[in-house]
Design an enzyme around this catalytic site. Structure first.
Site, PDB file in Angstrom:
ATOM      1  CG  ASP A 159     -48.315 -33.842  16.517  1.00 39.59           C
ATOM      2  OD1 ASP A 159     -48.773 -34.735  17.230  1.00 39.59           O
ATOM      3  OD2 ASP A 159     -47.094 -33.713  16.297  1.00 39.59           O
ATOM      4  CG  HIS A 187     -44.310 -35.285  18.536  1.00 38.06           C
ATOM      5  ND1 HIS A 187     -45.528 -35.419  17.927  1.00 38.06           N
ATOM      6  CD2 HIS A 187     -43.893 -36.541  18.826  1.00 38.06           C
ATOM      7  CE1 HIS A 187     -45.833 -36.710  17.855  1.00 38.06           C
ATOM      8  NE2 HIS A 187     -44.861 -37.403  18.394  1.00 38.06           N
TER       9      HIS A 187
HETATM   10  P1  NAX Z   1     -40.242 -49.513  15.878  1.00 37.77           P
HETATM   11  O1  NAX Z   1     -39.831 -49.948  17.250  1.00 37.77           O
HETATM   12  O2  NAX Z   1     -41.157 -50.362  15.069  1.00 37.77           O
HETATM   13  O3  NAX Z   1     -38.931 -49.273  15.004  1.00 37.77           O
HETATM   14  C1  NAX Z   1     -37.842 -48.575  15.479  1.00 37.77           C
HETATM   15  C2  NAX Z   1     -36.623 -49.154  14.805  1.00 37.77           C
HETATM   16  O4  NAX Z   1     -35.503 -48.381  15.198  1.00 37.77           O
HETATM   17  C3  NAX Z   1     -36.321 -50.599  15.233  1.00 37.77           C
HETATM   18  O5  NAX Z   1     -36.253 -51.413  14.078  1.00 37.77           O
HETATM   19  C4  NAX Z   1     -35.000 -50.508  15.970  1.00 37.77           C
HETATM   20  O6  NAX Z   1     -34.184 -51.651  15.749  1.00 37.77           O
HETATM   21  C5  NAX Z   1     -34.421 -49.247  15.335  1.00 37.77           C
HETATM   22  N1  NAX Z   1     -33.376 -48.596  16.133  1.00 37.77           N
HETATM   23  C6  NAX Z   1     -33.276 -48.488  17.491  1.00 37.77           C
HETATM   24  N2  NAX Z   1     -32.142 -47.865  17.817  1.00 37.77           N
HETATM   25  C7  NAX Z   1     -31.527 -47.542  16.666  1.00 37.77           C
HETATM   26  C8  NAX Z   1     -30.311 -46.911  16.348  1.00 37.77           C
HETATM   27  N3  NAX Z   1     -29.466 -46.492  17.310  1.00 37.77           N
HETATM   28  N4  NAX Z   1     -29.964 -46.760  15.041  1.00 37.77           N
HETATM   29  C9  NAX Z   1     -30.774 -47.209  14.072  1.00 37.77           C
HETATM   30  N5  NAX Z   1     -31.934 -47.851  14.311  1.00 37.77           N
HETATM   31  C10 NAX Z   1     -32.310 -48.004  15.582  1.00 37.77           C
HETATM   32  O7  NAX Z   1     -40.799 -48.030  16.050  1.00 37.77           O
HETATM   33  P2  NAX Z   1     -41.657 -47.179  15.017  1.00 37.77           P
HETATM   34  O8  NAX Z   1     -43.087 -47.420  15.269  1.00 37.77           O
HETATM   35  O9  NAX Z   1     -41.112 -47.347  13.651  1.00 37.77           O
HETATM   36  O10 NAX Z   1     -41.339 -45.701  15.575  1.00 37.77           O
HETATM   37  C11 NAX Z   1     -40.056 -45.131  15.456  1.00 37.77           C
HETATM   38  C12 NAX Z   1     -39.974 -43.850  16.263  1.00 37.77           C
HETATM   39  O11 NAX Z   1     -40.911 -42.900  15.793  1.00 37.77           O
HETATM   40  C13 NAX Z   1     -40.301 -44.042  17.757  1.00 37.77           C
HETATM   41  O12 NAX Z   1     -39.366 -43.294  18.514  1.00 37.77           O
HETATM   42  C14 NAX Z   1     -41.669 -43.421  17.884  1.00 37.77           C
HETATM   43  O13 NAX Z   1     -41.921 -42.958  19.189  1.00 37.77           O
HETATM   44  C15 NAX Z   1     -41.559 -42.286  16.899  1.00 37.77           C
HETATM   45  N6  NAX Z   1     -42.804 -41.668  16.442  1.00 37.77           N
HETATM   46  C16 NAX Z   1     -42.785 -40.348  16.202  1.00 37.77           C
HETATM   47  C17 NAX Z   1     -43.890 -39.679  15.731  1.00 37.77           C
HETATM   48  C18 NAX Z   1     -43.861 -38.215  15.473  1.00 37.77           C
HETATM   49  O14 NAX Z   1     -44.927 -37.680  15.162  1.00 37.77           O
HETATM   50  N7  NAX Z   1     -42.753 -37.510  15.575  1.00 37.77           N
HETATM   51  C19 NAX Z   1     -45.191 -40.391  15.532  1.00 37.77           C
HETATM   52  C20 NAX Z   1     -45.024 -41.862  15.388  1.00 37.77           C
HETATM   53  C21 NAX Z   1     -43.993 -42.492  16.280  1.00 37.77           C
HETATM   54  O15 NAX Z   1     -44.546 -42.666  17.543  1.00 37.77           O
END
Ligand code: NAX
Length: 328
Positions: A159, A187
């Site tokens: 952000d 966030h």
């Molecule tokens: P993806 O869905 O591409 O990847 C997430 C990965 O996490 C998957 O491979 C899944 O298998 C894995 N996962 C789920 N549960 C798990 C667990 N208990 N232990 C280990 N791995 C696990 O999502 P992606 O685009 O990579 O985003 C990841 C996270 O970042 C999401 O929660 C998303 O909302 C968050 N974000 C946060 C941002 C921020 O500014 N703080 C911005 C970007 C993003 O939206």
């Protein structure tokens, strides 16, 4: 060459992981003299994909990379970690409310907090990216009570970078000329992107931009809603920019913020700016480069800013209520 740093990355097979891992392995957090070992955590269904990512990491032949661990066991992933980037969590499903997402993802951060306390280095720095990141970080912190609270932070750097880019675009300068915007609060789309202390080419941003209506209106809403706009354009959520921000955040912790600059980070409130103690609220922070941070003090809000800040802090307090049973 120094001792390798162990960096745990959860959700390592996801889209952010795919952009993040190679850049960590290339030395973008700890610098070109520090080898790294990547300790990747995934859930069992994603271990196959993670294996493919590890194969690609091999094929990059990174000079600094000393090993890649792939596991579905948090205790293996966090073992002796210097830095844990908690990216993995479930995405928000169709029709899901924010509160549902919080309840859905909260338990992940209970077990990961416990595992961090059990096996990570006692000075591990934990950075939560997975959403809702402020409250997930709060849960992890509470479930690792023997680790210092100051070792935990959640990412609002994306952000912050979005605010830099918007101010630069409006002023028609390169983003490197813009300093010190602030993301206050959560966030989420209640966050308050604050331009009041930002400078552009050394002058107050408001003076350079000269359009308070734009600052109070489109600037704030564009930063707040940028994630949604990316999803609409790309069909997928921000990944490259999120990974880039995670690197910026970690680099601030381990290499410091430049003289005269701060960044934004959600950290455990110590009562600064009247924020109730103990919630993970985004503040302007400076970092010395030893893993620590200081909240920048004594900035004054006008009435507009005060009202915006209250909204986002109240949302964080509400989220804490929602997960009260997960907090030790
Ligand atoms: P993806 O869905 O591409 O990847 C997430 C990965 O996490 C998957 O491979 C899944 O298998 C894995 N996962 C789920 N549960 C798990 C667990 N208990 N232990 C280990 N791995 C696990 O999502 P992606 O685009 O990579 O985003 C990841 C996270 O970042 C999401 O929660 C998303 O909302 C968050 N974000 C946060 C941002 C921020 O500014 N703080 C911005 C970007 C993003 O939206």
């Amino acid at each position: 060459m120094s001792e390798p740093k162990r960096v745990a990355v959860t959700g390592a097979a996801g889209q952010i992981g795919y952009s993040l891992l190679p850049r960590i392995a290339a030395g973008e957090i700890f610098g070109p003299e520090t080898p790294v070992i990547l300790q990747c955590l995934e859930i069992p269904p994603a271990l196959g994909a993670l294996k493919g990512v590890a194969m690609e990491m091999d094929d990059c032949a990174f000079p600094l990379l000393r090993g890649v661990v792939c596991t579905d066991d948090p205790k293996e992933a966090f073992k002796d970690a210097d830095l844990a980037l908690l990216v993995g969590s479930k995405p928000r499903g169709k029709g899901m409310e924010r509160a549902d997402l919080i309840r859905e993802n909260g338990p992940i951060f209970v077990s990961q907090g416990q595992a961090l306390q059990a096996v990570a280095k006692s000075d591990v720095r934990v950075v939560v990216v997975g959403n809702p990141c402020n409250t997930n970080c709060l849960i992890a912190m509470h479930n690792a009570p023997e680790l210092p609270k100051r070792n935990f932070s959640a990412m609002t750097q994306l952000d912050h970078n979005r605010a830099l880019a918007q101010l630069a675009g409006r002023a028609k300068v390169h983003s490197s000329h813009v300093r010190n915007p602030i993301i206050w609060g959560n966030h989420s789309n209640t966050q308050f992107p604050d331009w009041n202390f930002a400078t552009i080419g050394g002058k107050p941003a408001q003076e350079v931009i000269g359009d308070v209506e734009w600052l109070r209106g489109d600037f704030i809403s564009t930063v707040q809603e940028r994630g949604k706009a990316i999803i609409e354009a790309r069909g997928l959520s921000s990944a490259m920019s999120a990974a880039n921000a995670a690197l910026d955040h970690a680099r601030c912790l381990f290499k410091g913020t430049p003289e005269g600059s701060w960044t934004s980070m959600a950290v455990c409130s110590d009562g600064s700016y009247g924020v109730p103690e103990g919630i993970m609220c985004s503040f302007p922070v400076t970092c010395r480069g030893d893993g620590s941070y200081e909240i920048v003090q004594d900035l004054k809000f006008d009435d507009f800013g005060k009202a915006k800040f209250e909204i986002t802090v109240n949302e964080l307090l509400g989220e804490r209520e929602t997960v009260a049973d997960l907090l030790k």
